[in-house]
Design an enzyme around this catalytic site. Structure first.
Site, short mmCIF file in Angstrom:
data_model
loop_
_atom_site.label_atom_id
_atom_site.label_comp_id
_atom_site.label_asym_id
_atom_site.label_seq_id
_atom_site.Cartn_x
_atom_site.Cartn_y
_atom_site.Cartn_z
N CYS A 1 -5.80 -9.45 -4.90
CA CYS A 1 -7.04 -9.03 -5.97
C CYS A 1 -7.73 -7.34 -5.44
O CYS A 1 -7.46 -6.74 -4.61
CB CYS A 1 -8.59 -10.09 -5.56
SG CYS A 1 -7.89 -11.63 -5.57
N LYS B 1 1.13 -7.28 -1.73
CA LYS B 1 1.72 -6.18 -1.16
C LYS B 1 0.38 -6.66 -0.23
O LYS B 1 1.22 -6.51 1.11
CB LYS B 1 1.53 -5.55 -2.22
CG LYS B 1 1.92 -4.56 -1.10
CD LYS B 1 3.40 -4.50 -0.75
CE LYS B 1 4.15 -2.90 0.08
NZ LYS B 1 5.21 -3.60 1.21
C1 F6R Z 1 7.78 -9.25 3.74
C2 F6R Z 1 6.62 -8.77 3.40
C3 F6R Z 1 5.26 -9.21 4.23
C4 F6R Z 1 4.42 -8.92 4.77
C5 F6R Z 1 3.06 -9.27 5.32
C6 F6R Z 1 2.42 -8.18 6.39
O1 F6R Z 1 8.19 -8.21 2.87
O2 F6R Z 1 5.63 -7.51 2.83
O3 F6R Z 1 5.78 -10.48 4.87
O4 F6R Z 1 5.37 -8.31 6.05
O5 F6R Z 1 1.95 -9.59 4.47
O6 F6R Z 1 2.07 -7.37 6.02
P1 F6R Z 1 1.41 -5.99 7.11
O7 F6R Z 1 2.74 -5.07 7.04
O8 F6R Z 1 0.84 -5.03 5.52
O9 F6R Z 1 0.72 -6.52 7.60
#
Ligand code: F6R
Length: 580
Positions: free
Chosen positions: A2, A575
């Site tokens: 969100c 993301k």
């Molecule tokens: C895979 C992906 C997710 C993130 C996970 C952790 O391509 O993007 O598995 O790696 O949600 O995200 P961060 O690294 O932002 O804590």
């Protein structure tokens, strides 16, 4: 996940809200909506779908009014429907809210309000905020008091922005919110990209604070109602300057950028962290998804090179263990620095007074405010939902950290960069294989030793981008059960560089071949067992992970194209995953 946004100023709010919601699209969402305040009444439009399409059909950006709030939703409570989309209005229609996070006790509040004849139309936890605000505002007719009373009753981690009494009010409770002002205009957003590039200085709302935007002044309070003085911080403009250039997708652009981005890691902060870690006996590396796979590589290398007790833990599974004490350090790895599982783990570690460090990409993220030392991987903003360049930059950081801790030369990043370029230049091999694999439903990705986390990361990319079910495994493990699924229809990707893992992997491949499956070999050494060979450059064994992930990322990307999927927006994914 969100995104929330708010605007008040001299211009029409709606086109501004739509413009900046589009900029935050990369966070992932299923529906979009805005409310504006015009002549003392609130008008709302919201729908399931992409911003561009919803706006084209429903003209969100034509709503009148100089005050407004906007939202892109990633469903947590209640399915993906127009009614569940935000903003949510209170029963009187005089209050509207957009919310990010989770209200844990929403059912309790809902039941309580229903006893007072409030009606609920959505299945969301968010709608209770609007009605609770109405309930409290009708009692006091005072914005500040009704905000404090409402906040007291809400349990969970959240941020929300509301239009109440024709004013914009934003609340931050463990979720990022920032504010930018210029020439009488105010912008509030959950993401730096929701603030116009022309604004140089922004205010990060303090945790557990709220801000009331009046026509002439901004008032900020803590949750007990004490006035807070706020500080501004200079914005890093490079985060705004993002464009796909001539690339078809951000994902491809970011895969290709890796030859350069691995060279940008911040060496000064790596030295600082290495000094702290040298004095630490036990190291627990935490992360989620891709960042957890980076943590597994870090564990593998640190155990070998640092003579310390090291473990890698999935952030959601992190618990304080009996042997964690002042000799322990937690290293949280996160691209976004906003992942709820990681933030919770770090909060837990901080409560126990452990040493908490972070390896992070987004320099303005929540995680950076919670750690004793922060290493920024500096790969630039990553827009593609699937992590690509942030992963290789996390690995580059880990290798350099290890060099500092162990005083051993382990990596030549310039030569790694050249190898990545060579792989990218040979991408036609991968494109051809993607045409052969496009109808495959299940795949194994095998890797032994240090290559296993890369097999896991490759399988994750295949699942996310190409929606092919892929499972990572150590080569030899297959014979302990999963071999029963191997037949002439099966496809297996084997990461098989000519190093200490090669011979064992060759045996596993033979066993698979005997059952008729097809093998895609990723290796610097040809083997007749491969049905398809992705040729790799030769490089130091321990550095191989940094280059062997590239063909797997490319394969997942080109498979997505073969299957007519949008690699930048995989279904159901966000993301930064800011909720549990
Ligand atoms: C895979 C992906 C997710 C993130 C996970 C952790 O391509 O993007 O598995 O790696 O949600 O995200 P961060 O690294 O932002 O804590």
């Amino acid at each position: 996940m969100c995104s929330v946004i708010g605007y008040s100023g001299n211009n029409l709010a709606a086109p501004i809200l739509v413009k900046y919601l589009k900029k935050m699209e990369y966070r992932g969402y299923d529906s979009v909506g805005i409310s504006t305040c015009h002549k003392n009444s609130i008008i709302t439009k919201k729908k399931v779908g992409r911003i561009y399409e919803v706006n084209k059909k429903n003209k969100l950006d034509r709503l009148p009014g100089n005050v407004g709030i906007g939202h892109t939703r990633w469903a947590t409570h209640g399915s993906v429907t127009d009614i569940n989309a935000h903003p949510h209005a209170s029963n009187s229609g005089k209050i509207s809210i957009v919310h990010n996070g989770i209200i844990e006790n929403y059912m309790e509040i809902k039941k309580h309000l229903m006893k007072s004849r409030y009606k609920f139309y959505s299945d969301t936890d968010s709608e209770v905020i609007a009605n609770l605000l109405q309930y409290n505002f009708e009692k006091t007719s005072n914005i500040k008091k009704s905000m404090i009373n409402t906040i007291k009753q809400l349990h969970g981690k959240y941020s929300f922005i509301t239009i109440l009494d024709n004013k914009l009010i934003a609340v931050r409770h463990h979720k990022s919110l920032m504010l930018g002002t210029k020439d009488g205009e105010c912008f509030i957003s959950s993401d730096i990209l929701g603030i116009p590039i022309e604004i140089d200085d922004i205010i990060y709302l303090k945790d557990q604070s709220f801000v009331i935007l009046g026509e002439k002044r901004i008032e900020m309070y803590d949750f007990s109602g004490e006035h807070i003085r706020f500080k501004t911080k200079r914005i890093e403009k490079k985060f705004h300057k993002i464009s796909k250039l001539d690339y078809k997708h951000f994902t491809l652009k970011e895969i290709i950028e890796q030859a350069k981005s691995i060279l940008q890691v911040n060496k000064r902060s790596i030295m600082k962290l290495s000094k702290l870690i040298k004095n630490t006996e036990k190291i627990y590396i935490i992360g989620s998804g891709t960042s957890y796979n980076a943590a597994l590589i870090a564990k593998y290398l640190m155990v070998r090179y640092c003579k310390k007790i090291v473990d890698a833990i999935i952030a959601e599974e992190f618990t304080i263990l009996p042997n964690m004490d002042e000799d322990s350090a937690i290293i949280a790895i996160s691209q976004s620095g906003e992942t709820a599982d990681v933030i919770d783990a770090v909060d837990m570690a901080n409560k126990e007074n452990l040493n908490v460090y972070a390896i992070v990409n987004v320099p303005t993220s929540l995680l950076t405010t919670k750690c004793d030392c922060v290493v920024k991987i500096n790969c630039g903003i990553e827009i593609g939902v699937a992590a690509t360049k942030s992963f290789t930059s996390q690995l580059a950081t880990i290798y350099l950290l290890l060099e500092e801790i162990s005083n051993k030369k382990l990596i030549n990043l310039a030569s790694v960069s050249k190898s990545i370029l060579m792989i990218l230049e040979n991408k036609l091999e991968v494109i051809n294989i993607s045409k052969i694999l496009k109808n495959v439903k299940n795949m194994y990705v095998l890797g032994n030793g240090i290559h296993y986390p890369i097999a896991s990361e490759g399988a994750l990319k295949l699942k996310e981008l190409s929606t092919i079910h892929a499972e990572s495994m150590f080569g030899g493990e297959l014979k302990h059960g999963s071999l029963t699924l191997i037949d002439e229809n099966a496809y297996v990707i084997a990461i098989n560089p000519k190093d200490s893992t090669y011979d064992d992997m060759k045996i596993s491949i033979s066993e698979i071949k005997s059952r008729g499956a097809k093998i895609v070999g990723i290796s610097n050494h040809y083997n007749e067992l491969y049905d398809y060979w992705i040729r790799m450059p030769t490089i130091n064994e321990f550095v191989f992970p940094l280059i062997e992930i590239i063909p797997l990322q490319l394969l997942a990307y080109y498979l997505a194209l073969e299957k007519n999927l949008d690699p930048d927006h995989p279904k159901n994914l966000a993301k930064s995953v800011t909720v549990k």
